[in-house]
Each structure stands twice: as C-alpha cells, then as structure tokens.
Design a protein around this motif. Structure first.
Motif: not given
Length: 273
Positions: A105-107, A45-46, A236-239, A94-95
């Motif tokens: 993903i954003w961090a 994931y980027v 899926e990614l959030l989980t 971001i959006a």
C-alpha cells in the motif's frame, strides 16, 4: 499541545511540499519502520509513505509514522481485519515498490488521476484537496476578499513548486520566493508577505493547530480526490481498502478524523475556472 506540534513540524519542514503532482518532492529521510502488527493470525501489509508532509504523514516524537493518513489506514485495518507496517520511503519509488512487492500500500497524499491509474490501482477517495491562497488576517489586508484583491500584494511561495510563480504572476502579485513551504509561511508570520500559495488542507491544519491568523481563499480550480495506491491488479487488497473505507465513512469515524486534523471548513470559494 500546540508547542509539541510545532516542534514536530520544524523537524519535518525541510521535506515539506504541496499535495499537487506539480510540486517538487524531496527525498525521504533515512528509512525507518514502525510496525503496528500484533496479531499473527491477521495478514500484515507494508505501507510506503514519504513521512515529510505534515499533517498527512510525518515522523512522530518517538520516530513513529503519524499523521492523518496513518490514522485513516489504521481505522480501515481494524474493520477490514489486517495489520500495517509503515516504512518511510521516497515518493518517487511508488510504482517500483508496489511492483516489486516490497510495499503493498502507498499513502502519501496521492491524487487520483488518469496518469497514476495507468501504473497502479487506487482506492475510493478518502478526502479531496485544492489549491488555495492563505492571507494574513491583518487590518492591512481587510479588503482582500477575492483573488482579484491580491493584485500588488506580496505573496510568498515555495520555489520547489513548478507552478507557484506562474500562479502569482496571474494574480498580479509581488513574488516572495522561499526554499521551503515552512520558510514561505514564516514570511507571512513575520509580516514580510501578505499571503502564501499552498494547499487548502495544509492551511486548515495550521489554522486549527497552530492558530495561524489567516483567511483561506480557494483558487477556484476545483477539488482533486486523494486515495491509497496498490499494485495494479491487486483486487483483493483494493476490495479490503474500499470496504473498510466505506465502513468508516458510514459510521462517522472518517469525519471525526477530518475534524481532528483539519477543523471545520473555513474556505472562501471562488468560481471554478
């Protein structure tokens, strides 16, 4: 180690600003990529992040993405079975980058709030932060124990933060403006200001790693949660993020990272307003 951290900080200082959504965010430096992907059998994931906000995320001495949030994500990736590629990106994208799929993903020290949740989904909180004042721990400031004691004191602030001047006016302090957070902090270090407006976590970092002689007083506005962002509807990614986060909370890994970067909590609380 202290000298190494200081040199990294100076390199990133001009991009530094506060966690708050009301703070100005400067454009990211020239984009570069740091890949942690090694196992081709695992999904990669980027991660987008504006690498100019020490200690949450910044550029290391080898041009790599480093910082507290990077390490938290890497630990989540280990237990959730995926890999990461970090790309330095402007925070105002971001959006758009989540929606076009170029970032999954954003961090970037993102507070979880209703406005942001309208545009994207966010993980469970991994940390909170709050507005604070750091006071130079000198004999002249020995009597400064509460916000009310700051009346008449010289208070440095980053002019990029839209609410900082208003905060100092409410405290009845003498404003000492600076173009960046680093220059505001320098004013305190040089004795040109008695205190500085900022974020409690950033102050904890400098107190722990740079041995700044400061005392931290909460602004009493309450803590705000920080989380990682994904495209709205990417369940899926959030989980995966939330599952991994729960695991590193449960086994103490997250607590160890918090202590590593921010040390023990040394904040004098003020009643919530």
């Amino acid at each position: 180690m202290k000298r190494a951290y200081l040199s990294l900080f100076i390199a990133a200082a001009l991009a530094l600003s506060a966690c708050s959504d009301n703070s100005a965010k400067t454009a990211a430096p020239a984009e570069h990529t740091t890949a942690s992907a090694q196992n081709t059998n695992l999904p990669t994931y980027v991660v987008g992040s504006e690498l100019g906000y020490m200690p949450f995320e910044f550029i290391g001495d080898k041009g790599q993405a480093v910082g507290f949030e990077m390490e938290v994500l890497e630990e989540i990736a280990k237990v959730s079975g995926f890999q990461l590629q970090f790309i330095n990106s402007p925070r105002n994208a971001i959006a758009s980058t989540l929606n076009d799929g170029s970032r999954q993903i954003w961090a970037s020290a993102l507070s979880i709030n209703p406005k942001r949740l309208e545009q994207m989904d966010m993980s469970e909180p991994f940390m909170d932060f709050e507005a604070a004042i750091a006071i130079a721990d000198t004999p002249e400031n020995a009597n400064v124990q509460t916000l009310q004691d700051l009346s008449g004191k010289k208070i440095a602030f980053n002019k990029g933060g839209s609410s900082n001047a208003e905060t100092i006016e409410k405290l009845k302090g003498e404003a000492v403006p600076a173009d960046t957070f680093f220059l505001a902090l320098k004013s305190v270090r040089l004795g040109k200001a008695d205190a500085i407006v900022g974020d409690v976590r950033v102050f904890q970092y400098y107190k722990t790693h740079e041995n700044d002689k400061i005392r931290i007083i909460s602004m009493g506005q309450g803590a705000k949660p920080l989380g990682f962002a994904v495209k709205k509807g990417n369940a899926e990614l959030l989980t995966k993020l939330n599952s991994g986060l729960a695991k590193i909370k449960g086994d103490g890994t997250l607590d160890k990272l918090v202590t590593k970067w921010f040390g023990e909590n040394q904040v004098a609380s003020q009643p919530a307003k």
